[in-house]
Design a protein around this motif. Structure first.
Motif, short mmCIF file in Angstrom:
data_model
loop_
_atom_site.label_atom_id
_atom_site.label_comp_id
_atom_site.label_asym_id
_atom_site.label_seq_id
_atom_site.Cartn_x
_atom_site.Cartn_y
_atom_site.Cartn_z
N ILE A 6 -7.39 -17.93 45.44
CA ILE A 6 -6.81 -19.27 45.61
C ILE A 6 -7.60 -20.35 44.88
CG2 ILE A 6 -5.62 -18.78 47.79
CD1 ILE A 6 -7.91 -20.35 49.21
N VAL A 8 -15.02 -17.23 44.45
CA VAL A 8 -15.10 -15.93 43.78
C VAL A 8 -14.89 -14.83 44.80
CG1 VAL A 8 -16.51 -16.54 41.81
CG2 VAL A 8 -17.61 -15.93 43.95
N GLY A 16 -9.66 -24.10 55.53
CA GLY A 16 -8.99 -24.82 54.43
C GLY A 16 -9.22 -26.31 54.45
N SER A 33 -12.05 -16.73 48.29
CA SER A 33 -10.87 -16.58 47.42
C SER A 33 -9.61 -16.24 48.21
CB SER A 33 -11.14 -15.49 46.39
OG SER A 33 -11.31 -14.24 47.04
N ALA A 34 -9.75 -16.03 49.53
CA ALA A 34 -8.62 -15.77 50.43
C ALA A 34 -7.60 -14.80 49.84
CB ALA A 34 -7.94 -17.09 50.83
N PRO A 35 -8.01 -13.56 49.57
CA PRO A 35 -7.09 -12.62 48.93
C PRO A 35 -5.79 -12.40 49.71
CG PRO A 35 -9.17 -11.55 49.56
CD PRO A 35 -9.34 -13.00 49.81
N ILE A 70 -3.84 -14.56 51.03
CA ILE A 70 -2.76 -15.53 50.73
C ILE A 70 -2.71 -15.90 49.25
CG2 ILE A 70 -2.66 -16.54 53.07
CD1 ILE A 70 -4.31 -18.93 51.85
N ALA A 97 -1.96 -22.06 49.88
CA ALA A 97 -3.36 -22.39 50.21
C ALA A 97 -3.47 -23.88 50.51
CB ALA A 97 -4.27 -22.03 49.04
N ASN A 98 -4.28 -24.20 51.50
CA ASN A 98 -4.53 -25.60 51.82
C ASN A 98 -5.45 -26.19 50.75
OD1 ASN A 98 -5.17 -28.04 52.98
ND2 ASN A 98 -5.45 -27.20 55.04
P1 ATP Z 1 -13.92 -13.88 49.88
O1 ATP Z 1 -14.13 -12.41 49.86
O2 ATP Z 1 -13.49 -14.45 48.60
O3 ATP Z 1 -15.08 -14.64 50.51
P2 ATP Z 1 -12.63 -13.81 52.42
O4 ATP Z 1 -11.74 -12.64 52.63
O5 ATP Z 1 -13.99 -13.82 53.02
O6 ATP Z 1 -12.69 -14.13 50.86
P3 ATP Z 1 -11.94 -16.53 52.96
O7 ATP Z 1 -11.41 -17.01 51.67
O8 ATP Z 1 -13.27 -17.03 53.36
O9 ATP Z 1 -11.83 -14.98 53.01
O10 ATP Z 1 -10.86 -16.84 54.09
C1 ATP Z 1 -10.96 -16.43 55.44
C2 ATP Z 1 -9.61 -16.68 56.12
O11 ATP Z 1 -9.28 -18.07 56.06
C3 ATP Z 1 -8.46 -15.94 55.43
O12 ATP Z 1 -7.54 -15.49 56.38
C4 ATP Z 1 -7.83 -16.99 54.57
O13 ATP Z 1 -6.48 -16.79 54.31
C5 ATP Z 1 -8.05 -18.28 55.35
N1 ATP Z 1 -8.24 -19.40 54.40
C6 ATP Z 1 -9.33 -19.63 53.67
N2 ATP Z 1 -9.15 -20.69 52.88
C7 ATP Z 1 -7.91 -21.13 53.10
C8 ATP Z 1 -7.13 -22.21 52.55
N3 ATP Z 1 -7.61 -23.05 51.63
N4 ATP Z 1 -5.88 -22.36 53.01
C9 ATP Z 1 -5.38 -21.54 53.94
N5 ATP Z 1 -6.05 -20.53 54.50
C10 ATP Z 1 -7.31 -20.31 54.08
#
Ligand code: ATP
Length: 382
Positions: free
Chosen positions: A16, A78, A284, A312-314, A316, A322-323
Motif C-alpha cells: 500500500i 516495505v 491507518g 505494506s499491508a499485503p 489489502i 488503504a487509509n
Molecule cells: P509488513 O509485513 O509490511 O509490516 P504487516 O502484515 O505487518 O505488513 P501492516 O501493514 O503493519 O501489516 O498492517 C497490519 C494490519 O493493519 C493489516 O490488517 C492491515 O490491513 C491494516 N492496515 C495497516 N495499514 C492500513 C491502512 N493504511 N489502511 C487500512 N488498513 C491498514
C-alpha cells in the motif's frame, strides 16, 4: 514574496506504500500558494520488489539523491519477509542509519468523530489518548548483528544470538529530543484558543521506558543517560519518570491518558507505537517522522522522512481501500520538522475535518470510502 522551494524524495516502497505516497505528493501540491512554498519531487526506489528486480533493497542512488539533493522525503512501506531471504535486509532500517536519522517521532492521538459507528470514535470514547512516542532509531537490537552457532557437541546444539547495543550518545540525544518535544507540546497547549477542546494534559511529562531490572547494563545505561539528559535546567518544567516496559504496556492499555511523551530504545518504541495505534482505532491513522541532520548541505540542517507507522499491508494491497491518513499526517509531521508549522497545521486541520464529519471513512475505520474518495475529501477541505 519569494517562495521557499523544498525538494522531496518520494519512496513508495511495497504494497500500500504505492497507493498512499501519491496521496502525500498530491496534498503537498495542493497547499495554498499563500503559504509561500513550492515543491519539487524526486522519485526513488527501495523495498522488497526493488530487491527482487535489481538485487538491491536500497539502491545507492536513492541514498545519494536524498543526501545530495533533497530537503526531506516520504517513505511508504516495505514488505518484510518473516524468514530470512539471502542478501535482503530492510531498506528503511538501513536508510535511518546511513542518514543518521536518529529519532523516530510517533504522535498518537484520539480522533473526534461525529460518526458514532467509526472505530476511531468508539476508541476515543473508551480511552482518550494524546501522546508522542519518541523512539531511538539507530541502535539497540536493530544493529542487526546476529549469528547462528551450530554446536552439535553440546546439549541443546544450535543457538542464535543478537547484539543489543545502547550508547550514551544515542540515549542522550533521543532523551533531549523527547524533552524538547514535551516543552513544545506544552507551549502549544498554553497558546491554544479558549474555544479549542481542552487538552487531557496539564503539565509536560516524559516517561523513560526500559527493562533495567533484567538488562542492567544496556537498559540501565539508557535509563541513567536519559535521566541525566532530562536533568538539564532547560527541562526544569518537565516532569520525568521512568517505567519498566512490561508494566508500561499494561498501563498504556488501561490508562493511556497518563502518557504525554514516551522515550524508548528502538525495539520497545516500535512495539509500543503499534500497540498505541490500536487505542486510536486504526494503524491507518498513525504517522511518524524519522528525524536527524543527515540530508542536503550536511551541517545542522534538519532532515526528515515522513513515514506512516503501518507496513505494506499485503492483505489489502492493490484494492484501493488503504487509509491515506497516516501518510497525510506524516507529510504534516515532515513539514513541521522542516520549519513549516503553518503548512503542517493546514494539512492536520483538513484531516481532522474529514474525521470529525465521519462521512467518508475508509473500511479500517468502519466506513466504505476508497483511498481516492478520502483523499479527494481532504483535498477539498484544504
Ligand atoms: P509488513 O509485513 O509490511 O509490516 P504487516 O502484515 O505487518 O505488513 P501492516 O501493514 O503493519 O501489516 O498492517 C497490519 C494490519 O493493519 C493489516 O490488517 C492491515 O490491513 C491494516 N492496515 C495497516 N495499514 C492500513 C491502512 N493504511 N489502511 C487500512 N488498513 C491498514
Amino acid at each position: 514574496m519569494a517562495s521557499r522551494v523544498l525538494r522531496i524524495g518520494l519512496i513508495p516502497g511495497d504494497g500500500i506504500g504505492r497507493e498512499v505516497i501519491p496521496a502525500g505528493r498530491r496534498i503537498l501540491e495542493a497547499l495554498p500558494a499563500s503559504l509561500g512554498l513550492k515543491f519539487e519531487f524526486a522519485d526513488l526506489d527501495a523495498g522488497f520488489d526493488t530487491f527482487k528486480a535489481t538485487g538491491a533493497a536500497l539502491p545507492p542512488r536513492t541514498v545519494s539523491v536524498l543526501r545530495g539533493e533533497c530537503d526531506g522525503a516520504l517513505f511508504g512501506a516495505v514488505s518484510s519477509p518473516t524468514s530470512p531471504v539471502k542478501g535482503y535486509s530492510s531498506p528503511i532500517v538501513a536508510l535511518r542509519k546511513q542518514l543518521d536519522l536518529y529519532a523516530n517521532i510517533r504522535p498518537v492521538k484520539s480522533v473526534r468523530s461525529r460518526n458514532p459507528s467509526s472505530s476511531a470514535a468508539s476508541a476515543a470514547t473508551a480511552n482518550p489518548v494524546d501522546m508522542v512516542i519518541v523512539r531511538e532509531n539507530t541502535e539497540d537490537l536493530y544493529v542487526k548483528e546476529e549469528r547462528t552457532v551450530d554446536r552439535p557437541d553440546v546439549e541443546g546444539g544450535r543457538y542464535a544470538e543478537a547484539i543489543k547495543r545502547i550508547s550514551e550518545r544515542a540515549s542522550s540525544r533521543i532523551a533531549t529530543m523527547a524533552g524538547e518535544i514535551a516543552l513544545q507540546r506544552q507551549k502549544i497547549r498554553e497558546s491554544a484558543a479558549p474555544s479549542s477542546p481542552a487538552s487531557i494534559h496539564s503539565r509536560p511529562l516524559v516517561t523513560i521506558t526500559h527493562k533495567s531490572n533484567v538488562l542492567s547494563q544496556t537498559d540501565g545505561l539508557f535509563r541513567a543517560t536519559a535521566h541525566a539528559a532530562l536533568a538539564d535546567p532547560r527541562f526544569a518544567g518537565v516532569a520525568v519518570e521512568d517505567q519498566i516496559v512490561d508494566s508500561m504496556v499494561y498501563k498504556l492499555f488501561r490508562q493511556p491518558q497518563d502518557y504525554d511523551v514516551i522515550v524508548a530504545p528502538n525495539l520497545y518504541g516500535d512495539i509500543l507505537s503499534d500497540g498505541a495505534a490500536a487505542l486510536v482505532g486504526s494503524l491507518g491513522l498513525v504517522p511518524s517522522a524519522n528525524v536527524g541532520t543527515g540530508g542536503k548541505d550536511g551541517g545542522d540542517k534538519v532532515f526528515a522522512i515522513g513515514e506512516p507507522c503501518h507496513g505494506s499491508a499485503p492483505d489489502i494491497a492493490g484494492r484501493g481501500i488503504a487509509n491515506p491518513i497516516a501518510t497525510l499526517r506524516s507529510v504534516a509531521l515532515m513539514l513541521s520538522f522542516l520549519g513549516e508549522a503553518d503548512a503542517a497545521a493546514r494539512i492536520d486541520a483538513a484531516v481532522d475535518a474529514n474525521l470529525a464529519e465521519g462521512e467518508l471513512l475508509s473500511p479500517d475505520l468502519g466506513g466504505k470510502a476508497t483511498t481516492e474518495e478520502v483523499v479527494q475529501d481532504i483535498l477539498r477541505r484544504l
